[in-house]
Design an enzyme around this catalytic site. Structure first.
Site, PDB file in Angstrom:
ATOM      1  N   VAL A  81     -77.326 -14.135  20.843  1.00  0.00           N
ATOM      2  CA  VAL A  81     -75.914 -13.794  21.483  1.00  0.00           C
ATOM      3  C   VAL A  81     -75.790 -12.374  20.823  1.00  0.00           C
ATOM      4  O   VAL A  81     -75.368 -12.395  19.734  1.00  0.00           O
ATOM      5  CB  VAL A  81     -74.844 -14.764  21.388  1.00  0.00           C
ATOM      6  CG1 VAL A  81     -73.708 -14.112  22.188  1.00  0.00           C
ATOM      7  CG2 VAL A  81     -75.146 -15.879  21.945  1.00  0.00           C
ATOM      8  N   VAL A  83     -73.719  -8.199  21.878  1.00  0.00           N
ATOM      9  CA  VAL A  83     -73.308  -7.184  22.916  1.00  0.00           C
ATOM     10  C   VAL A  83     -73.454  -6.162  22.026  1.00  0.00           C
ATOM     11  O   VAL A  83     -72.866  -6.095  20.999  1.00  0.00           O
ATOM     12  CB  VAL A  83     -71.785  -7.862  23.440  1.00  0.00           C
ATOM     13  CG1 VAL A  83     -71.070  -6.511  23.899  1.00  0.00           C
ATOM     14  CG2 VAL A  83     -71.638  -9.063  23.777  1.00  0.00           C
ATOM     15  N   GLY A  91     -64.462  -9.760  25.011  1.00  0.00           N
ATOM     16  CA  GLY A  91     -64.596 -11.169  25.566  1.00  0.00           C
ATOM     17  C   GLY A  91     -65.978 -11.259  26.290  1.00  0.00           C
ATOM     18  O   GLY A  91     -66.233 -12.266  26.864  1.00  0.00           O
ATOM     19  N   GLY A  93     -69.305 -11.325  24.919  1.00  0.00           N
ATOM     20  CA  GLY A  93     -69.924 -12.285  24.274  1.00  0.00           C
ATOM     21  C   GLY A  93     -69.325 -13.761  24.488  1.00  0.00           C
ATOM     22  O   GLY A  93     -70.375 -14.754  24.815  1.00  0.00           O
ATOM     23  N   TYR A 124     -67.365 -19.125  17.750  1.00  0.00           N
ATOM     24  CA  TYR A 124     -68.049 -20.166  18.368  1.00  0.00           C
ATOM     25  C   TYR A 124     -66.791 -21.554  18.593  1.00  0.00           C
ATOM     26  O   TYR A 124     -67.027 -22.316  19.319  1.00  0.00           O
ATOM     27  CB  TYR A 124     -69.316 -20.630  17.675  1.00  0.00           C
ATOM     28  CG  TYR A 124     -70.279 -19.694  17.824  1.00  0.00           C
ATOM     29  CD1 TYR A 124     -70.696 -19.479  19.135  1.00  0.00           C
ATOM     30  CD2 TYR A 124     -70.740 -18.813  16.903  1.00  0.00           C
ATOM     31  CE1 TYR A 124     -71.734 -18.615  19.244  1.00  0.00           C
ATOM     32  CE2 TYR A 124     -71.816 -17.882  17.362  1.00  0.00           C
ATOM     33  CZ  TYR A 124     -72.265 -17.840  18.627  1.00  0.00           C
ATOM     34  OH  TYR A 124     -73.239 -16.720  18.668  1.00  0.00           O
TER      35      TYR A 124
END
Length: 141
Positions: A81, A83, A91, A93, A124
């Site tokens: 993951v 960006v 926001g 991700g 997370y």
């Protein structure tokens, strides 16, 4: 499936992406050095061979991604993951991870895990992930 987010941002499942944009994401994240040259074939195989590959596109340019490694019936691991740094803290991700979770659940996947880098715990946890107590991640050396 596609999702429109904001200001032209689109998150969608893809099987191919421009290899130079994919390499730029890995380099921007610091996972690959600028002089770390990967073949186009290798870069093509990343989205093609992932169970799911979600790209975040802004004006048709890949600015973020996330992928799931899975059997697409019971278990999945979310990986890579990222960006681009110029688009972080918006926001994106979280949208990518949420999109992957929804797509996995639609396919019946009921166990979703990941290994986060140092400093990503809060990110997370806000998305519903919790540390797996009494488990240790391993890597073959």
């Amino acid at each position: 499936m596609r999702t429109k987010a904001f200001n032209g941002l689109e998150i969608k499942l893809v099987r191919t992406v421009p290899v130079e944009q994919l390499q730029a994401l890995y380099q921007d994240a610091g996972w690959w050095q600028d002089d770390y040259k990967i073949t186009d074939d290798f870069l093509h195989r990343i989205p093609e061979n992932s169970a799911l590959f979600a790209g975040a596109f802004l004006e048709k340019k890949l600015i973020g991604m996330g992928r799931a490694l899975s059997d697409l019936c019971s278990d999945a691991y979310i990986q890579d993951v990222v960006v681009l740094s110029a688009h972080q803290k918006r926001g994106i991700g979280a949208l990518i991870v949420t999109f992957l979770i929804q797509e996995l659940k639609k396919r019946g996947v009921d166990w979703i895990g990941l290994i986060g880098e140092p400093g990503t715990r809060e990110f997370y946890e806000k998305l519903g992930f919790r540390p797996m107590e009494n488990y240790i991640p391993f890597k073959l050396e």
